[in-house]
Scaffold this motif. Structure first.
Motif, short mmCIF file in Angstrom:
data_model
loop_
_atom_site.label_atom_id
_atom_site.label_comp_id
_atom_site.label_asym_id
_atom_site.label_seq_id
_atom_site.Cartn_x
_atom_site.Cartn_y
_atom_site.Cartn_z
N UNK A 185 0.84 -1.20 0.00
CA UNK A 185 0.00 0.00 0.00
C UNK A 185 0.88 1.24 0.00
N UNK A 186 0.34 2.32 -0.55
CA UNK A 186 1.04 3.59 -0.48
C UNK A 186 0.97 4.17 0.92
N UNK A 192 3.98 8.15 -5.71
CA UNK A 192 4.08 7.54 -7.03
C UNK A 192 4.99 6.31 -7.01
N UNK A 193 4.69 5.36 -7.88
CA UNK A 193 5.55 4.20 -8.06
C UNK A 193 5.57 3.81 -9.54
N UNK A 194 6.62 3.11 -9.93
CA UNK A 194 6.75 2.57 -11.28
C UNK A 194 6.17 1.16 -11.27
N UNK A 195 5.17 0.91 -12.12
CA UNK A 195 4.54 -0.42 -12.14
C UNK A 195 5.13 -1.34 -13.20
N UNK A 201 -0.36 6.27 -9.10
CA UNK A 201 -0.48 7.28 -8.04
C UNK A 201 -1.36 6.72 -6.94
N UNK A 202 -0.92 6.82 -5.69
CA UNK A 202 -1.71 6.38 -4.54
C UNK A 202 -2.72 7.46 -4.19
N UNK A 203 -4.01 7.10 -4.22
CA UNK A 203 -5.05 8.10 -3.96
C UNK A 203 -5.55 8.08 -2.53
N UNK A 204 -4.87 7.31 -1.69
CA UNK A 204 -5.30 7.16 -0.30
C UNK A 204 -5.94 5.82 -0.05
#
Length: 327
Positions: A185-186, A192-195, A201-204
């Protein structure tokens, strides 16, 4: 000393240690802990078989998180480390893990103040699994040790035995590079992370992809439909982001045999689009088909349906169709 840690040595951190280990505020896991992992750049902490039962771990830098009170240790391996694995079990395979481990007698029972690259031996069972690593350790590689493996029997086949378990971290606000495992989880909205094919982008709550996947994915058409309708190519889809809004984009064309009679009640797909590629609400779009305009319904189930009152011949075009996926 070839394995160094910042803020660990009882005699104090040297200026050379400070220059070599990664310092600064790293990507968080919580309010007071950092995401542990390898610092990207080149091929850090790479594993290479250098003997029948020996593996060498290359140079690199990493962060090893201790307990919340303990904090995170910046670590540097400045010269390759060679490790020897124990002989294999007589009957069962096992999986050993190579870890970067910090022992700090102020917080654990080791009565030591050391940082090492070492092997944690896994259980020897009929269905071996990787071992549970101790606190204050970061898993780098898993190594399958076959039953009976030893220097005298030829040892380990390195090109198939090594499994990369390096996960990566970055400084606060940086993009976390793709590594082993994407199930984390963010830590905060806007991370941000590279997939592997784009950015998330983690939206919560969830990771939301920001860039389209590389290339297109072909659909599986339902019985009665064929690809390349009106010579427009096979039907494919991809997810893209426009001004922060996720969209599904289509291309290609379909055809069928009988004029005026769309097969399968107009349902195009034998296999519906996967989750993450479906609209939040039913979305209808006009498309060209056999010289007349008909409607394409993008359904929340992932099905695509052609709807026409009359006049359609034997093909429909999907190139250029795109629709939003959010609510």
């Amino acid at each position: 000393m070839t394995v160094r840690a910042g803020w660990l040595l009882p005699s104090g951190q040297t200026r050379e240690d400070t220059r070599l280990v990664p310092l600064g505020t790293m990507a968080p896991d919580s309010t007071m802990t950092s995401r542990d992992g390898v610092i990207a750049g080149g091929n850090p902490l790479a594993a290479t078989g250098v003997g029948t039962m020996q593996v060498q771990i290359g140079t690199g830098r990493a962060i090893v998180q201790g307990t919340t009170a303990q904090g995170a240790y910046p670590v540097a391996v400045t010269s390759p480390e060679t490790l020897t694995l124990a002989d294999g079990h007589a009957q069962f395979n096992r999986i050993d893990s190579v870890v970067l481990r910090v022992r700090d007698g102020l917080y654990d029972t080791s009565e030591q103040t050391t940082v090492t690259v070492e092997i944690v031996q896994g259980p020897e069972t009929a269905t071996p699994t990787a071992p549970t690593i101790p606190a204050g350790a970061l898993r780098l590689w898993d190594i399958t040790v076959p039953a009976g493996a030893s220097a005298g029997t030829g040892g380990i086949t390195w090109n198939s035995a090594l499994a990369d378990r390096r996960r990566y971290t970055a400084a606060y606000g940086g993009i976390i590079p793709r590594g082993w495992g994407l199930s984390f989880a963010g830590a905060y909205p806007g991370q941000y992370r590279d997939n592997g094919t784009g950015l998330d982008r983690w939206d919560g709550t969830t990771w939301q992809p920001l860039e389209p996947s590389v290339g297109w994915t072909a659909v599986t058409l339902a019985s009665g439909f064929s690809n390349n309708g009106n010579a427009q190519g096979i039907v494919r889809y991809r997810r893209i982001t426009i001004a922060g809004v996720p969209f599904l984009q289509l291309r290609g064309g379909v055809s069928w045999a009988t004029s005026g009679s769309i097969p399968n009640s107009g349902n195009l797909l034998a296999s519906v689009l996967p989750a993450g590629y479906r609209p939040a609400a039913l979305t209808s779009l006009p498309i060209a088909a056999g010289g007349v305009d008909i409607k394409l319904d993008a359904q929340t189930s992932g099905q695509l349906r052609l709807i026409s009152s009359s006049g359609v011949t034997t093909w429909a075009a999907l190139s250029g169709v795109q629709y939003p996926l959010d609510a």
